[in-house]
Design a protein around this motif. Structure first.
Motif, PDB file in Angstrom:
ATOM      1  N   GLY A  14       0.820  -1.215   0.000  1.00  0.00           N
ATOM      2  CA  GLY A  14       0.000   0.000   0.000  1.00  0.00           C
ATOM      3  C   GLY A  14       0.849   1.259   0.000  1.00  0.00           C
ATOM      4  O   GLY A  14       0.576   2.202  -0.757  1.00  0.00           O
ATOM      5  N   LEU A  48       4.957 -18.402  -0.393  1.00  0.00           N
ATOM      6  CA  LEU A  48       4.428 -19.761  -0.584  1.00  0.00           C
ATOM      7  C   LEU A  48       5.338 -20.583  -1.477  1.00  0.00           C
ATOM      8  O   LEU A  48       5.485 -21.796  -1.285  1.00  0.00           O
ATOM      9  N   ASP A  78      12.429   2.839  12.238  1.00  0.00           N
ATOM     10  CA  ASP A  78      11.314   2.194  12.930  1.00  0.00           C
ATOM     11  C   ASP A  78      10.416   3.295  13.504  1.00  0.00           C
ATOM     12  O   ASP A  78      10.918   4.188  14.197  1.00  0.00           O
ATOM     13  N   ALA A 104       0.107   3.122   6.355  1.00  0.00           N
ATOM     14  CA  ALA A 104       0.098   1.858   5.590  1.00  0.00           C
ATOM     15  C   ALA A 104       1.049   0.884   6.268  1.00  0.00           C
ATOM     16  O   ALA A 104       1.940   0.323   5.628  1.00  0.00           O
ATOM     17  N   PHE A 125       4.798 -17.190   7.066  1.00  0.00           N
ATOM     18  CA  PHE A 125       4.434 -15.781   6.908  1.00  0.00           C
ATOM     19  C   PHE A 125       5.633 -14.849   7.055  1.00  0.00           C
ATOM     20  O   PHE A 125       5.481 -13.632   7.100  1.00  0.00           O
ATOM     21  N   LYS A 155      -3.769 -12.540   7.523  1.00  0.00           N
ATOM     22  CA  LYS A 155      -3.860 -11.902   6.211  1.00  0.00           C
ATOM     23  C   LYS A 155      -3.808 -12.949   5.104  1.00  0.00           C
ATOM     24  O   LYS A 155      -3.290 -14.045   5.307  1.00  0.00           O
ATOM     25  N   ALA A 159      -4.144 -18.213   1.825  1.00  0.00           N
ATOM     26  CA  ALA A 159      -2.785 -18.724   2.082  1.00  0.00           C
ATOM     27  C   ALA A 159      -2.728 -20.138   2.671  1.00  0.00           C
ATOM     28  O   ALA A 159      -1.939 -20.969   2.194  1.00  0.00           O
ATOM     29  N   ASP A 286      -3.747  -3.490   5.192  1.00  0.00           N
ATOM     30  CA  ASP A 286      -3.986  -4.457   6.262  1.00  0.00           C
ATOM     31  C   ASP A 286      -4.227  -3.815   7.626  1.00  0.00           C
ATOM     32  O   ASP A 286      -4.824  -4.435   8.508  1.00  0.00           O
ATOM     33  N   VAL A 303      -4.157  -6.897  -2.808  1.00  0.00           N
ATOM     34  CA  VAL A 303      -4.958  -6.295  -3.873  1.00  0.00           C
ATOM     35  C   VAL A 303      -5.758  -5.105  -3.331  1.00  0.00           C
ATOM     36  O   VAL A 303      -5.939  -4.102  -4.022  1.00  0.00           O
ATOM     37  N   ALA A 305      -4.892  -3.322  -0.506  1.00  0.00           N
ATOM     38  CA  ALA A 305      -3.919  -2.282  -0.133  1.00  0.00           C
ATOM     39  C   ALA A 305      -3.544  -1.474  -1.384  1.00  0.00           C
ATOM     40  O   ALA A 305      -3.414  -0.247  -1.333  1.00  0.00           O
TER      41      ALA A 305
HETATM   42  C1  FAD Z   1       2.132 -16.029   2.555  1.00  0.00           C
HETATM   43  C2  FAD Z   1       1.367 -14.835   2.063  1.00  0.00           C
HETATM   44  C3  FAD Z   1       0.710 -14.895   0.851  1.00  0.00           C
HETATM   45  C4  FAD Z   1      -0.018 -13.804   0.397  1.00  0.00           C
HETATM   46  N1  FAD Z   1      -0.643 -13.884  -0.819  1.00  0.00           N
HETATM   47  C5  FAD Z   1      -1.383 -12.849  -1.264  1.00  0.00           C
HETATM   48  C6  FAD Z   1      -2.040 -12.906  -2.522  1.00  0.00           C
HETATM   49  O1  FAD Z   1      -1.926 -13.897  -3.258  1.00  0.00           O
HETATM   50  N2  FAD Z   1      -2.786 -11.844  -2.897  1.00  0.00           N
HETATM   51  C7  FAD Z   1      -2.928 -10.738  -2.117  1.00  0.00           C
HETATM   52  O2  FAD Z   1      -3.638  -9.790  -2.513  1.00  0.00           O
HETATM   53  N3  FAD Z   1      -2.319 -10.646  -0.916  1.00  0.00           N
HETATM   54  C8  FAD Z   1      -1.548 -11.675  -0.472  1.00  0.00           C
HETATM   55  N4  FAD Z   1      -0.913 -11.584   0.737  1.00  0.00           N
HETATM   56  C9  FAD Z   1      -1.196 -10.450   1.617  1.00  0.00           C
HETATM   57  C10 FAD Z   1      -0.456  -9.184   1.226  1.00  0.00           C
HETATM   58  O3  FAD Z   1       0.931  -9.418   1.151  1.00  0.00           O
HETATM   59  C11 FAD Z   1      -0.764  -8.107   2.246  1.00  0.00           C
HETATM   60  O4  FAD Z   1      -2.147  -8.026   2.423  1.00  0.00           O
HETATM   61  C12 FAD Z   1      -0.241  -6.764   1.768  1.00  0.00           C
HETATM   62  O5  FAD Z   1       1.175  -6.795   1.779  1.00  0.00           O
HETATM   63  C13 FAD Z   1      -0.765  -5.637   2.626  1.00  0.00           C
HETATM   64  O6  FAD Z   1      -0.195  -4.424   2.229  1.00  0.00           O
HETATM   65  P1  FAD Z   1       0.040  -3.281   3.332  1.00  0.00           P
HETATM   66  O7  FAD Z   1       0.723  -2.177   2.617  1.00  0.00           O
HETATM   67  O8  FAD Z   1      -1.198  -3.005   4.063  1.00  0.00           O
HETATM   68  O9  FAD Z   1       1.033  -3.963   4.378  1.00  0.00           O
HETATM   69  P2  FAD Z   1       2.488  -4.524   4.108  1.00  0.00           P
HETATM   70  O10 FAD Z   1       2.712  -4.820   2.679  1.00  0.00           O
HETATM   71  O11 FAD Z   1       2.689  -5.627   5.085  1.00  0.00           O
HETATM   72  O12 FAD Z   1       3.419  -3.292   4.466  1.00  0.00           O
HETATM   73  C14 FAD Z   1       3.516  -2.758   5.765  1.00  0.00           C
HETATM   74  C15 FAD Z   1       4.902  -2.166   5.892  1.00  0.00           C
HETATM   75  O13 FAD Z   1       5.000  -1.417   7.102  1.00  0.00           O
HETATM   76  C16 FAD Z   1       6.271  -1.652   7.658  1.00  0.00           C
HETATM   77  N5  FAD Z   1       6.183  -1.368   9.102  1.00  0.00           N
HETATM   78  C17 FAD Z   1       5.357  -1.935  10.004  1.00  0.00           C
HETATM   79  N6  FAD Z   1       5.542  -1.401  11.209  1.00  0.00           N
HETATM   80  C18 FAD Z   1       6.518  -0.475  11.072  1.00  0.00           C
HETATM   81  C19 FAD Z   1       7.147   0.430  11.977  1.00  0.00           C
HETATM   82  N7  FAD Z   1       6.811   0.475  13.270  1.00  0.00           N
HETATM   83  N8  FAD Z   1       8.110   1.242  11.493  1.00  0.00           N
HETATM   84  C20 FAD Z   1       8.467   1.228  10.176  1.00  0.00           C
HETATM   85  N9  FAD Z   1       7.898   0.407   9.282  1.00  0.00           N
HETATM   86  C21 FAD Z   1       6.933  -0.442   9.722  1.00  0.00           C
HETATM   87  C22 FAD Z   1       6.553  -3.109   7.367  1.00  0.00           C
HETATM   88  O14 FAD Z   1       7.943  -3.389   7.415  1.00  0.00           O
HETATM   89  C23 FAD Z   1       5.969  -3.264   5.970  1.00  0.00           C
HETATM   90  O15 FAD Z   1       6.922  -3.072   4.951  1.00  0.00           O
HETATM   91  C24 FAD Z   1      -0.107 -12.637   1.189  1.00  0.00           C
HETATM   92  C25 FAD Z   1       0.567 -12.548   2.390  1.00  0.00           C
HETATM   93  C26 FAD Z   1       1.312 -13.635   2.836  1.00  0.00           C
HETATM   94  C27 FAD Z   1       2.062 -13.537   4.132  1.00  0.00           C
END
Ligand code: FAD
Length: 406
Positions: A14, A48, A78, A104, A125, A155, A159, A286, A303, A305
């Protein structure tokens, strides 16, 4: 006009999409600053493939700085606290503030929520957990394989089922299928329950066709790594030789402990605008909670995000330009379900449909699997590879009549 600063907290799916879309739309003098603790961006769906030895870690990650658009600033730090009223954060690299803020920060595994889980499970994971699973598979001589969802929420709703199908395929490939059994335990009443009964039945049929037993509605009380058993609330003990685990998830501490968090620790948002209720603070992906018409939460998936990030960025760009912000997130999503043997199924549909999400599951087939590989390369491939893969997705998507493009 004075330059503005937009803080994007998190450089996952995201955050990356949001920052790049903002950079495309804003005046070059405006600053887009991503705060992320990891140097390398991980394509999580490929965990996976890492868990069954079909990928190396370096193939599914890329330095975040290579993926952000030119002009996006990355602060590697962090985040320790978030103040939405001041649109500021405290970080290990000092404090930062913005005129606009997009949260995000994703969801983090809570590996101590269920006793024994941390020591018992090969937890795919995380890259380390998925790699440990691949090593355990290399040493495996056959026996009882269990895929266990330790507790909800987690999430990526597909999976655990993809993991079971890929493990089954891998055991077959290695000549270990006959001496092995595979069971999936989940507290959910059906696979991907948010997607409705037909989707659940279709995924169960995929499992059954491969001789994988599914145990829905199974809460787990504790894991006993010493005796290699899972203990259920009624005292039933389930033995295993190889345990692949799905951990429960929660919002990161910096969010849980901030005024952003609703009663559940997640960030409630307007599902169309992604506004948090705090002025000029959006949240996506997420870390948010969005309740659907059927009372179930919108699944945590990349998808969403991705789509939410585009909407948040476009709304911010419109607002900063003094135009009405009319982009709205529509809840349309898609998901590949890896089925092994070079095949995948593909689910697509409208999650905001009423009374239930309206989804279609296609496949499994080789073209859907190829689409997932292209999607991976469009995300974490080299520069040219990313472009070619993206073009391939656009063409393939048109041919197949879907819009699963990066
Ligand atoms: C095994 C597996 C399979 C998956 N398969 C799919 C799929 O097929 N299709 C699909 O749509 N989704 C899939 N997902 C889910 C998908 O990866 C997540 O839903 C998606 O990454 C969410 O995006 P996000 O930006 O919300 O969070 P994330 O991509 O998790 O990004 C959050 C970011 O914040 C950072 N962060 C967190 N806390 C801090 C902090 N305190 N300080 C600094 N940085 C921080 C983290 O390091 C991370 O980089 C899968 C996930 C897993 C684990």
């Amino acid at each position: 006009m004075a330059a503005r600063t937009i803080l994007v907290l998190g450089g996952g799916v995201g955050g990356l999409v949001t920052a790049n879309e903002l950079r495309r739309r804003l005046d070059p003098a405006d600053r887009v600053v991503v705060v992320e603790r990891e140097r390398r961006h991980l394509f999580q769906p490929s965990l996976l493939w890492l868990m069954v030895g079909r990928r190396r870690r370096d193939q599914i990650e890329r330095p975040l700085r290579e993926l952000v658009a030119p002009g996006v600033e990355v602060v590697e730090a962090d985040i320790t606290s978030v103040d939405p009223a001041a649109r500021s954060v405290q970080t290990t690299a000092g404090s930062l503030a913005g005129d606009e803020m997009v949260v995000a920060l994703g969801a983090e595994p809570d590996r101590d929520a269920v006793p024994g889980y941390r020591d018992a499970a090969l937890d795919f994971f995380s890259p380390d957990g998925a790699a440990a699973c691949a090593r355990a598979l290399d040493a495996f001589k056959g026996g009882r394989v269990v895929v266990a969802v330790a507790a909800l929420p987690y999430k990526c709703p597909a999976a655990p089922y993809e993991a079971a199908l890929l493990l089954e395929d891998e055991l077959r490939r290695r000549g270990l299928r006959a001496p092995s059994e595979i069971d999936v335990y989940s507290p959910e009443p059906a696979p991907m329950p948010v997607a409705g009964a037909a989707m659940g039945a279709a995924v169960v049929a995929l499992l059954e066709a491969r001789g994988i037993r599914f145990h829905p509605g199974t809460k787990i009380e504790r894991f006993e790594p010493g005796s290699r058993e899972i203990v259920l609330p009624d005292g039933t003990r389930v033995g295993y030789d190889l345990l692949a685990g799905v951990p429960p998830h929660r919002a990161p501490a910096a969010v849980r402990e901030s005024p952003l968090a609703g009663g559940t620790g997640w960030v409630p948002v307007d599902r169309a605008t992604l506004e948090t209720g705090h002025e000029r603070v959006h949240a996506i992906g997420d870390v948010t909670s969005i309740t659907l018409a059927n009372g179930k939460p919108l699944p945590r998936a990349g998808v969403f995000a991705h789509g939410e990030g585009l909407v948040a960025a476009r709304r911010i760009a419109s607002a900063l330009a003094g135009r009405p912000a009319d982009d709205a997130f529509d809840g349309v999503g898609y998901c590949w379900v890896e089925a092994g043997a070079g095949r995948a199924a593909f689910a697509t549909g409208a999650f905001f449909a009423e009374p239930d999400p309206a989804l279609v599951l296609r496949g499994p087939g080789r073209s859907w699997h190829a689409g997932k590989v292209l999607f991976e390369r469009s995300w974490v491939g080299g520069r040219l590879e990313r472009r070619l893969a993206h073009a391939g997705l656009v063409v393939g998507g048109r041919l197949l009549g879907v819009t699963a493009t990066a």
